[in-house]
Design an enzyme around this catalytic site. Structure first.
Site, PDB file in Angstrom:
ATOM      1  N   ASN A 210      70.050  38.454  58.374  1.00  0.00           N
ATOM      2  CA  ASN A 210      68.687  38.319  57.871  1.00  0.00           C
ATOM      3  C   ASN A 210      68.628  37.161  56.873  1.00  0.00           C
ATOM      4  O   ASN A 210      69.636  36.497  56.605  1.00  0.00           O
ATOM      5  CB  ASN A 210      68.183  39.622  57.252  1.00  0.00           C
ATOM      6  CG  ASN A 210      69.009  40.077  56.051  1.00  0.00           C
ATOM      7  OD1 ASN A 210      69.559  39.266  55.297  1.00  0.00           O
ATOM      8  ND2 ASN A 210      69.103  41.385  55.859  1.00  0.00           N
ATOM      9  N   ARG A 211      67.460  36.895  56.352  1.00  0.00           N
ATOM     10  CA  ARG A 211      67.256  35.742  55.469  1.00  0.00           C
ATOM     11  C   ARG A 211      68.227  35.771  54.277  1.00  0.00           C
ATOM     12  O   ARG A 211      68.896  34.770  53.981  1.00  0.00           O
ATOM     13  CB  ARG A 211      65.812  35.724  54.968  1.00  0.00           C
ATOM     14  CG  ARG A 211      65.456  34.484  54.148  1.00  0.00           C
ATOM     15  CD  ARG A 211      64.144  34.677  53.385  1.00  0.00           C
ATOM     16  NE  ARG A 211      63.020  34.982  54.236  1.00  0.00           N
ATOM     17  CZ  ARG A 211      62.133  34.082  54.658  1.00  0.00           C
ATOM     18  NH1 ARG A 211      62.245  32.817  54.304  1.00  0.00           N
ATOM     19  NH2 ARG A 211      61.110  34.461  55.411  1.00  0.00           N
ATOM     20  N   GLU A 213      71.041  37.493  53.808  1.00  0.00           N
ATOM     21  CA  GLU A 213      72.449  37.384  54.216  1.00  0.00           C
ATOM     22  C   GLU A 213      72.816  35.938  54.538  1.00  0.00           C
ATOM     23  O   GLU A 213      73.901  35.464  54.179  1.00  0.00           O
ATOM     24  CB  GLU A 213      72.703  38.286  55.423  1.00  0.00           C
ATOM     25  CG  GLU A 213      72.675  39.766  55.090  1.00  0.00           C
ATOM     26  CD  GLU A 213      72.509  40.659  56.305  1.00  0.00           C
ATOM     27  OE1 GLU A 213      72.697  41.883  56.170  1.00  0.00           O
ATOM     28  OE2 GLU A 213      72.163  40.127  57.396  1.00  0.00           O
ATOM     29  N   ASP A 280      68.600  46.734  62.987  1.00  0.00           N
ATOM     30  CA  ASP A 280      69.332  47.396  64.070  1.00  0.00           C
ATOM     31  C   ASP A 280      68.609  47.240  65.404  1.00  0.00           C
ATOM     32  O   ASP A 280      69.236  47.051  66.448  1.00  0.00           O
ATOM     33  CB  ASP A 280      69.515  48.880  63.751  1.00  0.00           C
ATOM     34  CG  ASP A 280      70.347  49.115  62.504  1.00  0.00           C
ATOM     35  OD1 ASP A 280      71.267  48.311  62.249  1.00  0.00           O
ATOM     36  OD2 ASP A 280      70.079  50.088  61.779  1.00  0.00           O
TER      37      ASP A 280
END
Length: 486
Positions: A210-211, A213, A280
């Protein structure tokens, strides 16, 4: 946003899911006052619920979409671990690859959600309690995991890795998994942990950070298209990936391939009710589409739609293939796919319940559909995974000509209701009472338009008569409070 793509069939695909299993527990209630003991809300508990989480949710999603699923993971020697095994068996997912570790508890995330009377968004998460032991598994458990991987991997068409950094995916396990998968030419798609160094994933097929991470791993601020491309390109080059898909919440996704191709996949802005499970779902759908032979761009587009559907739900809620395919093909506003005969409604909803879906029900004449009605329907949809709307027909106890006109008008009103994106199914009822419909639909949540709850006495009694114990929510109270600034 319709992509006008056809969701591929996944029935001949076998997916291996590797990662931490989580038992999600939910406590649902309502907030009507502030505690006199402290400045905190007092929650009146209505019900409890358990659902599969993280890697277990990835399994459930892949299974719901039609794929065969195998699993390699760890649980504790406890009641929660057995509960997860039972959930997976009910989904026809073998627990042969699950290793039991008596030295650690099964991971549990318990969420407290409550419906705040003055909030138009209804149910909101107030608190989360986690039970876990994030230490790396010991050598014996690691060896057992490697044996499970060696047994399951040759049978898999693709591998989905869900890494939340709770001790299961040690550097040795990850390295063995990626190297063996590459040797067998099996794609590995990984939803990575949050960390400064993602070199443990070197050589994987794809990463779906994600952004935040991606920012943490690349030390770049992802604020525009240039920074999205720079970060995803850096991950592809540094980790020798085939491709990287960075999920960007409100900005959609950004796809970067080793070949040099890059593409921004925008999303339609939606009301976000709960981000639980969105990552997920993106991993499951993107990985399945990629394994099924779709291009990375098309797979990313479908995963984008799936994640958008998920954030409109409460908690981690499993998508059905019908729901996703309709959204992908741009058919959610097509009343033809939504109108269900009353006699067929129970069977239609049973398919959703079989995969853990929650049902919300509301009803009315809707003879002058207005903005307040649309807002009420959007609120109702946010309370569950499926929204069923009953549209009442006119009184047809008159001559044939009048009866024909009445049916036409009911169908027209049903068409208008079906054109609202939040609505999943519309049914027309004639002689049935509202209580009769509640007994057929058996909803988890009933949203009423009546000003007084006493106006729905029969419906309340019907709700109380069956096991699902539906929550009765009064939209008029909520919307009036919102309009008055309460």
């Amino acid at each position: 946003m319709g992509l006008h793509l056809q969701l591929p069939s996944f029935k001949d695909i076998r997916i291996l899911v590797v990662g931490e299993l989580v038992l999600d527990k939910y406590i649902w209630g309502t907030v009507e006052r502030i505690s006199p003991e402290a400045p905190i809300p007092v929650v009146r508990m209505r019900r409890r619920e358990t659902r599969p989480g993280n890697a277990a949710f990835v399994c459930a999603t892949a299974r719901s979409l039609g794929a065969s699923v195998a699993l390699v993971s760890v649980v504790g020697a406890d009641v929660e671990g057995q509960g997860l095994r039972n959930v997976l068996k009910d989904l026809d997912i073998s627990d042969d690859g699950i290793v039991e570790d008596p030295s650690r508890p099964t991971i549990v995330k318990e969420r407290l959600l409550a419906s705040v009377q003055s909030a138009m968004r209804g149910t909101q998460q107030l608190l989360r309690l986690d039970r876990e032991d994030p230490r790396p598994v010991d050598l014996d458990i690691e060896e057992s995991l490697l044996r499970s991987l060696a047994r399951e991997m040759p049978l898999a068409d693709g591998i989905l890795v869900c890494d939340i950094n709770k001790g299961l995916l040690t550097p040795r396990v990850l390295r063995s998994l990626i190297d063996e998968a590459n040797a067998h030419r099996i794609p590995v798609i990984i939803d990575p942990r949050l960390g400064d160094d993602l070199s443990i994933y070197r050589g994987a097929t794809a990463l779906t950070p994600n952004r935040y991470e991606a920012e943490r791993a690349t030390r770049l601020h992802l604020s525009d298209k240039g920074s999205w491309e720079a970060a995803s390109r850096k991950l592809v080059d540094d980790l020798a990936l085939d491709l990287c898909v960075v999920t960007l919440d409100r900005d959609g996704m950004f796809l970067c391939e080793r070949s040099g191709t890059s593409k921004h996949l925008p999303t339609t802005p939606l009301e976000v009710y709960d981000v639980t499970g969105a990552g997920d779902v993106a991993l499951s759908v993107f990985g399945l589409c990629l394994v099924a032979g779709m291009t990375a761009a098309d797979a990313g587009g479908i995963a984008n739609v799936a994640a958008g559907l998920e954030v409109g739900k409460q908690g981690a809620s499993v998508l059905s293939a019908d729901e996703l395919n309709a959204a992908v093909m741009g058919e959610r506003a097509d009343v033809g796919s939504k109108l269900v005969l009353l006699k067929d409604l129970a069977d239609t909803l049973a398919r959703h319940r079989d995969v853990g879906g929650r049902v919300c029900f509301t009803l009315g004449r809707f003879d002058a559909l207005c903005l307040d009605d649309v807002r009420m329907l959007e609120f109702a949809r946010s309370q569950a995974d499926v929204l069923v709307v009953g549209v009442s027909a006119d009184n047809i106890s008159c001559d044939t000509r009048t009866a024909g006109n009445a049916v036409d008008r009911a169908v027209d009103r049903a068409a208008l209701v079906g054109a609202v994106q939040a609505v999943d199914y519309v049914t027309i009822y004639y002689d049935s009472s509202a209580a009769d419909l509640v007994s057929i639909v058996k909803p988890h949540v009933v949203v009423t338009k009546s000003v007084k709850r006493t106006d729905m006495t029969k419906e309340t009694a019907t709700v109380d008569a069956y096991d699902l114990t539906a929550v009765m929510l009064n939209w008029s109270d909520k919307y009036t409070a919102h309009r008055n600034g309460i």
